[in-house]
Design an enzyme around this catalytic site. Structure first.
Site, PDB file in Angstrom:
ATOM      1  CB  CYS A  16     -10.990  17.115  15.779  1.00  0.00           C
ATOM      2  SG  CYS A  16     -11.550  16.071  14.423  1.00  0.00           S
ATOM      3  CB  CYS A  60     -14.631  29.752  22.099  1.00  0.00           C
ATOM      4  SG  CYS A  60     -13.243  29.887  20.965  1.00  0.00           S
TER       5      CYS A  60
END
Length: 473
Positions: free
Chosen positions: A284, A430
């Site tokens: 998540c 990222c």
């Protein structure tokens, strides 16, 4: 007319009716009319002196008439009157205080549930592993329902990024261990239950000890090593495992290793015998999750826990329930036991807990990739060295926080491989490092790059280290 709920022990005097309606102004007149309607009830509703016997409690809505005006308590047309007598024996002679009876009144008056099911809840012990997105609604509803003992395993602390979905926590708990914050909140909801907290990681070293003290386990974890560990520990200790998982807009619920008629149902390895390759299914933290989804799936998980404990309804054993929030479609699939299951198939090979990090290939270096730390990247910037910076996050993430560079989302990295320089150092980043690692592996495999460096910890770690004033997510 007021609605009167008849308890199970007295239904033999009401032609098995669970409820009836009577027009009355007070409890006194209501009992008189009830005695006329069901004459055999009268001797249980009145003591020899004509008063309400001490072994019966009567509630108007949620209030005990002993705290109101006794027989003269007013009754309205919309009132719900519950007669709750003392019951001998039952489940280890579990008893309830007046406060508990009032609190659980809406459970007790359900004909298919009643006092016996509530006793089972009070006697039960449930271990919840993880108090995050799934654990929050799960714990809230189990506590409110009256599960007697709840154990919570979690080693994390409350962070601001948790609050959009982990509804058990608030701003005042930021930085506090999740188990302690959860315990405080749950006891505010229900002071009649016991909360045990374990501020530690769930590992193969402590799994059997922790699970051993509980009747069943609810899996609210968010990674594959722990998920397989929970499953295997439950199977090896003959415990039911109520499972749920979420990702972005989708959720799953099932009940594993549930014993019925002396036979254990399927477990997680019957559904997924081995985990997916590392990085295929992001967490998540990497892939995100719609904030309301854990509430939906965690509540369904709580429902299955209650059904397992009380024996009501049809337990989701041998079935996998899936929910898609975007289309609002749900489907239920059949799951059967597999002969190849390494835990309890025809030729079981796993007889004790294993190394689950290794089993799920977490941290396994397929072909070592180069990395650059936040400090080394900072030095690279200060020296104004010539390098290329590639950001593989999504456009909306780039808008929230970026440090420049060229945005090439992970999903398009191969099709835009020609944009990657070959004659200079290329730093790929990222959010926290997972997607950038995946991008580098794909580029190296597809195009043979040898000049790619993964920014360890991603942009979040870099900004928190050197630019704490900047907005992150």
């Amino acid at each position: 007319m007021a609605t009167i709920f008849i308890p199970t022990p007295l239904r033999k005097f009401t032609a098995n009716a669970a409820k009836t309606e009577i027009e009355a102004q007070t409890i006194k007149s209501l009992l008189e009319e009830l005695s006329i309607k069901f004459p055999e009830l009268k001797r249980y509703l009145y003591a020899p002196d004509g008063k309400i016997p001490s072994f019966i409690n009567i509630f108007v809505d949620e209030e005990d008439i002993r705290n109101l005006d006794m027989e003269n308590t007013q009754v309205k047309k919309e009132s719900v009157v519950s007669i709750v007598p003392a019951i001998a024996g039952g489940i280890d002679d579990i008893t309830f205080t007046k406060g508990e009876l009032a609190r659980y009144n809406r459970h007790i008056i359900i004909p298919e549930f009643g006092l016996e099911a509530q006793k089972k809840l009070k006697k039960s012990k449930v271990l919840v592993i993880g108090s995050g997105g799934l654990g929050s609604p799960l714990l809230l509803y189990l506590a409110a329902a009256g599960v007697g003992t709840l154990g919570i395993v979690d080693f994390d602390v409350v962070e601001d990024s948790n609050l959009h979905r982990q509804v058990i926590f608030g701003v005042s708990e930021l930085g506090i261990p999740k188990v302690e914050a959860a315990k405080k909140r749950l006891l505010e909801i229900n002071p009649y239950i016991q909360i045990n907290v374990y501020n530690e990681r769930f590992t193969k070293e402590n799994a059997m000890r922790l699970i051993g003290d509980y009747d069943l386990v609810a899996d609210g974890t968010d990674n594959f090593p722990t998920r397989y560990l929970v499953n295997d520990a439950c199977v090896l200790s003959n415990k039911t495992n109520v499972y749920a998982s979420i990702y972005q807009f989708e959720g799953q619920v099932s009940v594993f290793n549930y014993q019925a008629n002396g036979v254990f149902g399927p477990n997680y390895r019957d559904l997924y015998e081995t985990p997916p390759p590392p990085g295929l299914v992001p967490s998540c933290a990497e892939g995100g999750v719609l904030g309301v989804l854990p509430g939906i799936i965690g509540s369904l998980q709580a429902l299955e826990v209650l059904k397992v404990i009380t024996g009501i309804g049809e337990v989701l054993s041998g079935k996998l329930y899936t929910f898609d929030a975007l289309s609002f479609q749900s489907r239920t699939f059949k799951v059967g036991r597999k002969k190849s299951n390494p835990l309890n198939g025809e030729n079981p090979s796993i007889k004790e807990l294993i190394d689950y990090e290794e089993f799920c290939s977490v941290g396994k270096i397929e072909s070592k990739i180069k990395e650059i730390s936040a400090e080394e990247f900072r030095e690279l910037l200060e020296k104004e060295e010539d390098f290329q910076l590639i950001d593989v996050r999504e456009p909306h993430e780039f808008e929230i926080a970026n440090i420049g560079g060229e945005l090439i989302p992970l999903g398009t990295i191969i099709s835009q491989g020609e944009k990657i320089e070959r004659d200079k150092k290329v730093v790929v980043l990222c959010k926290v490092g997972g997607r950038s690692e995946k991008a580098i592996r794909a580029l190296e495999e597809q195009f043979g790059f040898s000049n790619l460096y993964n920014l360890k910890g991603g942009i979040i770690h870099y900004l928190n280290t050197f630019h704490p004033e900047m907005e992150t997510y």
